[in-house]
Design a protein around this motif. Structure first.
Motif, mmCIF file in Angstrom:
data_model
loop_
_atom_site.group_PDB
_atom_site.id
_atom_site.type_symbol
_atom_site.label_atom_id
_atom_site.label_comp_id
_atom_site.label_asym_id
_atom_site.label_seq_id
_atom_site.Cartn_x
_atom_site.Cartn_y
_atom_site.Cartn_z
ATOM 1 N N UNK A 161 0.856 -1.181 0.000
ATOM 2 C CA UNK A 161 0.000 0.000 0.000
ATOM 3 C C UNK A 161 0.890 1.226 0.000
ATOM 4 N N UNK A 162 0.734 2.055 -1.023
ATOM 5 C CA UNK A 162 1.516 3.284 -1.112
ATOM 6 C C UNK A 162 0.812 4.407 -0.358
ATOM 7 N N UNK A 163 1.623 5.254 0.269
ATOM 8 C CA UNK A 163 1.133 6.282 1.179
ATOM 9 C C UNK A 163 1.432 7.656 0.624
ATOM 10 N N UNK A 164 0.701 8.639 1.142
ATOM 11 C CA UNK A 164 0.952 10.004 0.704
ATOM 12 C C UNK A 164 0.338 10.985 1.676
ATOM 13 N N UNK A 165 0.897 12.198 1.698
ATOM 14 C CA UNK A 165 0.229 13.278 2.392
ATOM 15 C C UNK A 165 -0.989 13.679 1.579
ATOM 16 N N UNK A 166 -1.977 14.287 2.225
ATOM 17 C CA UNK A 166 -3.255 14.549 1.572
ATOM 18 C C UNK A 166 -3.375 16.017 1.174
ATOM 19 N N UNK A 167 -3.088 16.357 -0.093
ATOM 20 C CA UNK A 167 -3.288 17.742 -0.508
ATOM 21 C C UNK A 167 -4.794 18.054 -0.528
ATOM 22 N N UNK A 168 -5.223 19.300 -0.286
ATOM 23 C CA UNK A 168 -4.374 20.475 -0.067
ATOM 24 C C UNK A 168 -3.908 20.613 1.381
ATOM 25 N N UNK A 169 -4.044 19.544 2.159
ATOM 26 C CA UNK A 169 -3.644 19.574 3.558
ATOM 27 C C UNK A 169 -2.213 19.033 3.662
ATOM 28 N N UNK A 171 0.416 15.960 6.018
ATOM 29 C CA UNK A 171 0.376 14.588 6.517
ATOM 30 C C UNK A 171 -0.455 14.433 7.778
ATOM 31 N N UNK A 172 -0.789 15.531 8.441
ATOM 32 C CA UNK A 172 -1.539 15.448 9.695
ATOM 33 C C UNK A 172 -3.044 15.544 9.476
ATOM 34 N N UNK A 173 -3.522 15.555 8.229
ATOM 35 C CA UNK A 173 -4.945 15.613 7.938
ATOM 36 C C UNK A 173 -5.401 14.343 7.225
ATOM 37 N N UNK A 174 -6.675 13.980 7.446
ATOM 38 C CA UNK A 174 -7.224 12.849 6.716
ATOM 39 C C UNK A 174 -7.939 13.344 5.458
ATOM 40 N N UNK A 175 -8.537 12.408 4.694
ATOM 41 C CA UNK A 175 -9.173 12.797 3.435
ATOM 42 C C UNK A 175 -10.464 13.570 3.638
ATOM 43 N N UNK A 176 -11.065 13.479 4.801
ATOM 44 C CA UNK A 176 -12.222 14.306 5.106
ATOM 45 C C UNK A 176 -11.819 15.744 5.400
ATOM 46 N N UNK A 177 -10.529 15.979 5.575
ATOM 47 C CA UNK A 177 -10.024 17.319 5.823
ATOM 48 C C UNK A 177 -9.788 17.652 7.278
ATOM 49 N N UNK A 178 -9.928 16.663 8.164
ATOM 50 C CA UNK A 178 -9.748 16.915 9.592
ATOM 51 C C UNK A 178 -8.297 16.736 9.994
ATOM 52 N N UNK A 244 -16.837 11.400 -1.007
ATOM 53 C CA UNK A 244 -17.990 11.905 -1.748
ATOM 54 C C UNK A 244 -19.280 11.710 -0.974
ATOM 55 N N UNK A 245 -19.443 10.554 -0.374
ATOM 56 C CA UNK A 245 -20.633 10.267 0.427
ATOM 57 C C UNK A 245 -20.720 11.205 1.625
ATOM 58 N N UNK A 246 -19.608 11.431 2.281
ATOM 59 C CA UNK A 246 -19.581 12.312 3.446
ATOM 60 C C UNK A 246 -20.003 13.725 3.060
ATOM 61 N N UNK A 247 -19.440 14.224 1.970
ATOM 62 C CA UNK A 247 -19.784 15.586 1.537
ATOM 63 C C UNK A 247 -21.254 15.683 1.145
ATOM 64 N N UNK A 248 -21.769 14.675 0.454
ATOM 65 C CA UNK A 248 -23.168 14.687 0.043
ATOM 66 C C UNK A 248 -24.091 14.662 1.246
ATOM 67 N N UNK A 346 -12.355 19.204 -4.216
ATOM 68 C CA UNK A 346 -13.584 19.775 -3.689
ATOM 69 C C UNK A 346 -14.591 19.978 -4.815
ATOM 70 N N UNK A 347 -15.840 19.602 -4.579
ATOM 71 C CA UNK A 347 -16.894 19.776 -5.570
ATOM 72 C C UNK A 347 -17.022 18.663 -6.578
ATOM 73 N N UNK A 348 -16.073 17.719 -6.570
ATOM 74 C CA UNK A 348 -16.112 16.608 -7.520
ATOM 75 C C UNK A 348 -16.923 15.457 -6.934
#
Length: 447
Positions: A161-169, A171-178, A244-248, A346-348
């Motif tokens: 499993x390849x890892x990455x920091x989450x832009x635009x955040x 490494x300390x943020x998750x994909x939900x933006x927290x 996407x589900x979370x944002x919706x 965002x918005x996608x």
């Protein structure tokens, strides 16, 4: 055996237990050993790449790669650890995470038969955690490890499993933006200082084998002590985040963008900046969220007993009940990990790409610490006498559970919470000390 030593042997403890490196990328390589000789040869080749806590403390600024090695119970057996030694490890570790899915609440879509990467099988033997500070170093580390596997018979990659920091955040943020990983325990003797609200330093035995824990000296180290001392257990969890589900859901259940952000914070227990709802109940406060001397300095019992600021069933409140929980010092765990998958702009709309958090929960007792948290705090419907709720972020959801937002004069109950996250794999690993790794490597030497 009983150990009364309390001074941390930093030069014999793998660094991941005591340090959070500034890695922004990396890879988790999951391995299987077809022969004991192959597994031991692989381990021997990597021994000088594994850094101790003492070494990383000294070289953090100069280093741009960090290696950690850990093994399943089946992996220890595949390396040639004698049966009498294997039998001294605790039942939960010997059985493995997949076999304990019903205890953990890993059912439905989260059940082991749906896990990816071969993580539910007995041929998962080891993990190499290859963290890197830069993309260039990541490519170099992966290429070197691939070359090692290609020249050693008897060991192969099961998956990665390849890892990455989450832009635009970062490494300390998750994909939900927290913002993530704001509340971590501190060990006595580690040299770290507890931030306000994090509780005092805890005995090392809560996290590392061979030391006293909060109840005193610990009996019954797995044998031989050469293998187990300065080791720990890691519960690995690969959690897909359905962004996407979370944002919706937020858009469908809030009337304004500000309302969406507030609902997201109610689910999490913090605003996306990391500011806690207890201290910032009405709007986000990024300055507070970024201040380690303030962003964790709160309790629930006096400041928010009924959950009007931070709901009783929110993710942060469930995973760290603080002053409302009994024996809290006996439940603390160290969390490490990273995000994986490309960020969803965002918005996608949802693009079908898997993205999420791949985390390790590190502790000395899988049952008392990790399994208790999963069973009681995350997936107990009656946590805080709520009645029909799981953790809205990390809990197992099947569309039949609720989430309650206390409010005067009328509380708001969200019915039929969807699964914002889904477990895609997991495993129990033993993380040996440096001496323990050397012991394992010698098992492949001719007798």
């Amino acid at each position: 055996m009983t150990s009364a030593r309390a001074e941390l042997e930093l030069d014999d403890i793998q660094h991941i237990l005591l340090t959070r490196t500034p890695a922004i990328t990396g890879r988790y390589e999951f391995l299987t050993f077809d022969t004991p000789a192959g597994g031991c040869a692989w381990l021997s080749a990597l021994l000088d790449k594994v850094q101790s806590a003492a070494e990383v403390h000294q070289t953090m600024d100069a280093s741009d790669r960090w290696v950690t090695l850990a093994f399943t119970w089946q992996g220890l057996r595949a390396l040639g650890v004698p049966q009498e030694s294997l039998a001294t490890f605790p039942d939960a570790f010997r059985e493995g995470m997949a076999a304990r899915a019903s205890i953990l609440g890993d059912t439905g879509a989260a059940a082991p038969e749906h896990w990816l990467g071969g993580l539910a099988g007995d041929d998962l033997h080891a993990i190499a955690i290859l963290f890197s500070r830069t993309d260039e170093q990541y490519r170099r580390s992966v290429a070197n490890h691939d070359a090692l596997l290609s020249r050693i018979d008897g060991v192969r990659s099961l998956s990665h499993l390849d890892l990455n920091a989450t832009p635009p955040f970062n490494y300390a943020h998750d994909h939900f933006g927290f913002r993530d990983r704001l509340s971590q325990p501190v060990m006595k003797g580690s040299g770290e200082e507890s931030t306000p609200g994090s509780g005092g330093p805890l005995e090392p035995g809560e996290f590392i084998l061979g030391y006293p824990d909060e109840n005193g000296p610990v009996l019954g180290l797995p044998q031989p002590e050469t293998l187990s001392r300065n080791g720990s257990y890691m519960a690995y969890r690969r959690l897909e985040e359905h962004v996407g589900l979370f944002r919706t859901y937020l858009k469908d259940h809030a009337e304004t963008p500000e309302g969406e952000e507030l609902l997201a914070a109610k689910f999490m227990g913090r605003w996306r900046s990391g500011a806690p709802l207890v201290l910032a109940p009405d709007s986000d406060d990024p300055e507070l969220g970024a201040d380690p001397m303030r962003n964790n300095d709160f309790g629930y019992k006096q400041m928010d007993p009924f959950g009007y600021a931070c709901p009783l069933g929110s993710h942060a409140r469930r995973l760290n009940p603080r002053d409302t929980a009994h024996y809290m010092n006996r439940r603390r765990m160290i969390r490490r990990g990273a995000t994986y998958g490309a960020a969803l702009p965002e918005g996608m709309p949802d693009d079908g790409v898997e993205r999420g958090i791949a985390a390790f929960i590190i502790c000395a007792d899988l049952v008392r610490q990790f399994e208790f948290a999963q069973n009681v705090w995350i997936n107990d419907r009656t946590f805080h006498e709520l009645g029909n709720e799981h953790d809205p972020i990390a809990g197992t959801q099947d569309g039949s559970l609720d989430f309650t937002v206390p409010k005067r004069p009328i509380r708001k109950v969200h019915k039929g919470i969807p699964a914002f996250t889904t477990l895609r794999g997991g495993a129990y690993f033993f993380l040996p000390g440096i001496t323990g790794l050397s012991y394992l490597a010698t098992l492949g030497e001719p007798s």
